[in-house]
Design a protein around this motif. Structure first.
Motif: not given
Length: 694
Positions: A66-67, A72-73, A79-82, A88-89
């Motif tokens: 995800x990071x 990449x985006x 920022x959404x997958x971040x 999760x972290x």
């Protein structure tokens, strides 16, 4: 047609809007990162079972992926997958902390010799001295079976006088930390797990000295704290000295029940908790004193960064107060926040900003993820964020002349009390089931005295103590404490000063917390609206919630049945702690004796048939009654093999089965069915609950 002449497909309106929203958050993302991390921590503690090592590895790999996707985006919706990766972290950090503090927990009732080193001294709810011991030795238990820490209440004070660093021995009753007093209630087992407490109990045998006191910086600090506390009590007799010791060293052992109750009823109990308020007052006093002194020297004030120098001077005082006050979790959190604020000043950034609050929250949650579930973390960060937002909005306006100078300082302090009270009020009501109806008034009268007189003068007195000049500042600080206690007492005596509220269902706290966090981090109307909706939903669930019809303690000794006049209790004394928690969660201000004197509700009022044996001799009669009128039977003793046939068709809750399930609740549903819940079921299969009472 050449491929280059073909126009690319237009982005979907929603994806384009999402990308625009993500890009608009540039420079304002840190509060959202803190919200995501806290959400992950909260999700971990809400899991019904502990994730295994394989699940943790998969989560870590997914997090890395995800990071990478977020990077990449990063120019669009990265920022959404971040946010998902950070969440999760947070879950992984909480699980790691759970494993780091893991230690043996007693699986049986222990009675015998207990030996250990005193690391903390406080008092139990009954006022008895209570020792926390580490480096523990218990008869018959090997190192792998011995808890890392135990806590023992002393009911015989004729032995050695305990102080930190002493290695002591006694004979004590110990057991595993108890579970919640009712399903979904406060989980003391989880609280004890993170304190590394594997056993709690009491001793009626005098305390003996096993070895001379240990050496070490932490123990030397503990002895210094004790000396300062005793010195304050000698110079400020009575409850004034006890309050001075409490807000200086964190020792609240000598506070009377009357003072404690007055402070709670007037919503001033936070003045005793060494947290953000006291640390902020101390650091602010040192900062402004140093900066004001440097401003008197033109050659320094005009050509040197005196603001940064003042922040650097305040840092060691914050560290000293951390050690002096005992370094509790609340003080550690306040210290982290103070360091972040002073660090921002040193770097030339705004000290009071949502970014600073977010950094402090992330550091605290990385260090102690379990603090998210406690009222201290929730209230301190809610108050701080609310103050930053309120004063940030005020700074963007032109202040009239009457809000400047010393009058502006007084008004700002009063405004701080109101804003912080409004921000923390719902959280305090949710955790403590009471509302100080005149809390804003009491805080407006007491907090300025604490900020302008008590804390600065106590600090000055401590600095002058080595020179023998502490008498005057301590005496004037005592006058300020007398004013605060008088305000608390007068406000507590006002009619209807304390309102009682029933405890909400478990969904209310996470919805309220998430809603407030999103509202605080929001930059646009859509996000703010989402936060408001979540808070409103939490309020609706709270208002529509209902309390269980019947509560049964984990040993079968106490039963509480809800009736028209409130909850009836089966005992007028004994099991007082459990009884008090039940009534408090009902929003009932009555005591145990009053509740036991109420008319006992019958089946027509609850819709549930329940038979209870109060002692072993009552068991045959209770089973016989159930055979005639089948339902539930509560037995405070183990059921004997031959008795099952007597109560055929009945549901037996004896002390053996209750030790496995924990406390039990029964609620009649609209369709006539009975909802049966257990404390162990609500806890889930977590390290702090697994194996308890088996």
């Amino acid at each position: 047609m050449h491929p280059a002449d073909v126009a690319p497909p237009a982005p979907h309106p929603w994806s384009a809007r999402l990308a625009a929203e993500c890009q608009a958050l540039r420079g304002h993302r840190l509060p959202w990162i803190a919200v995501a991390f806290g959400t992950g921590v909260g999700l971990y503690f809400a899991l019904p079972a502990e994730p295994g090592s394989a699940a943790a590895v998969v989560a870590a790999l997914a997090c890395l992926l995800l990071f990478a996707v977020a990077w990449g985006l990063r120019g669009s919706v990265g920022f959404v997958p971040l946010m998902v990766a950070v969440s999760v972290t947070g879950m992984l950090a909480a699980q790691m902390r759970t494993n780091l503090v893991a230690g043996p927990v007693l699986g049986f009732r222990y009675y015998g010799a207990v030996e250990g080193r005193v690391v903390d001294i406080d008092r139990s709810a009954s006022g008895a001295p209570r020792l926390t011991l580490d480096r523990v030795r218990l008869d018959g238990l090997g190192p792998d079976e011995t808890p890392r820490r135990v806590r023992v209440s002393l009911h015989d004070e004729a032995g050695a006088v305990p102080r930190p660093g002493l290695r002591v021995m006694t004979t004590a009753h110990l057991t595993a930390p108890p579970g919640p007093t009712e399903p979904g209630g406060f989980d003391f087992q989880r609280h004890a797990w993170f304190l590394k407490l594997g056993g709690i109990g009491y001793s009626r045998v005098p305390l003996l000295l096993a070895e001379p006191p240990s050496n070490g910086i932490s123990l030397a600090v503990a002895r210094l704290r004790a000396a300062i506390g005793n010195g304050l009590r000698e110079r400020l007799p009575g409850q004034v000295g006890q309050v001075a010791a409490a807000i200086t060293t964190g020792d609240r052992a000598g506070l009377s029940d009357q003072v404690t109750e007055d402070l709670r009823a007037s919503n001033l109990a936070h003045l005793l908790a060494i947290s953000g308020l006291h640390m902020g007052l101390l650091v602010g006093f040192v900062f402004w004193a140093v900066r004001g002194g440097l401003a008197l020297i033109p050659s320094l004030a005009l050509y040197h960064p005196t603001r940064a120098w003042a922040a650097a001077a305040a840092l060691p005082f914050a560290l000293a107060y951390l050690f002096l006050s005992g370094g509790g979790v609340a003080t550690q959190r306040a210290f982290v926040m103070a360091v972040v604020m002073l660090g921002a000043v040193l770097l030339g950034r705004r000290a009071l900003s949502l970014r600073s609050v977010a950094i402090a929250a992330l550091l605290v949650l990385l260090w102690r993820p379990e603090s998210l579930t406690g009222p201290g973390f929730q209230m301190s960060f809610a108050a701080t964020a609310a103050l930053v937002i309120a004063f940030g909005a005020l700074a963007r306006t032109d202040r009239p002349a009457w809000m400047r100078g010393w009058r502006g300082a007084v008004i700002s302090l009063l405004l701080s009390s109101v804003v912080a009270g409004l921000a923390t009020g719902p959280i305090a009501a949710l955790h403590f089931n009471r509302v100080g109806q005149y809390g804003v008034l009491a805080n407006m009268l007491a907090v300025p005295m604490m900020g302008f007189a008590v804390m600065p003068l106590l600090f000055i007195g401590l600095m002058l103590w080595p020179f023998g000049l502490e008498d005057l500042p301590f005496r004037v600080a005592g006058w300020g404490i007398e004013w605060i206690l008088a305000v608390a007492h007068r406000v507590a005596e006002l009619p209807g000063s304390t309102g009682h509220l029933p405890a909400p269902t478990w969904q209310v706290l996470p919805l309220l917390g998430l809603g407030l966090a999103i509202f605080g981090a929001a930059r646009g109307n859509l996000s703010r609206g989402t936060g408001v909706v979540l808070v409103a939903v939490a309020g609706l669930i709270w208002m529509q919630g209902s309390r269980p019809d019947i509560l049964i303690s984990d040993d079968g000794r106490l039963v509480g049945t809800m009736g028209p006049s409130g909850r009836w209790l089966s005992r007028e004394k004994g099991a007082s702690f459990v009884a008090g928690v039940w009534l408090e969660n009902d929003g009932d201000g009555a005591d145990q004796a009053t509740a036991a004197a109420r008319p006992r509700p019958d089946m027509t009022e609850t819709g549930i048939v329940l038979h209870q044996a109060r002692s072993k001799g009552d068991v045959p009669a209770a089973l016989q009654a159930c055979s005639l009128d089948p339902g539930w039977v509560v037995l405070p003793v183990p059921m004997e093999p031959g008795q099952q046939t007597i109560a055929d068709g009945c549901i037996i809750l004896d002390v053996k089965s209750l030790s496995r399930t924990g406390a039990v609740s029964l609620s009649r549903l609209a369709d006539g069915a009975v909802l049966f819940r257990t404390a162990r079921q609500m806890q889930g299969e977590r390290p702090w609950s697994m194996g308890q009472g088996d």
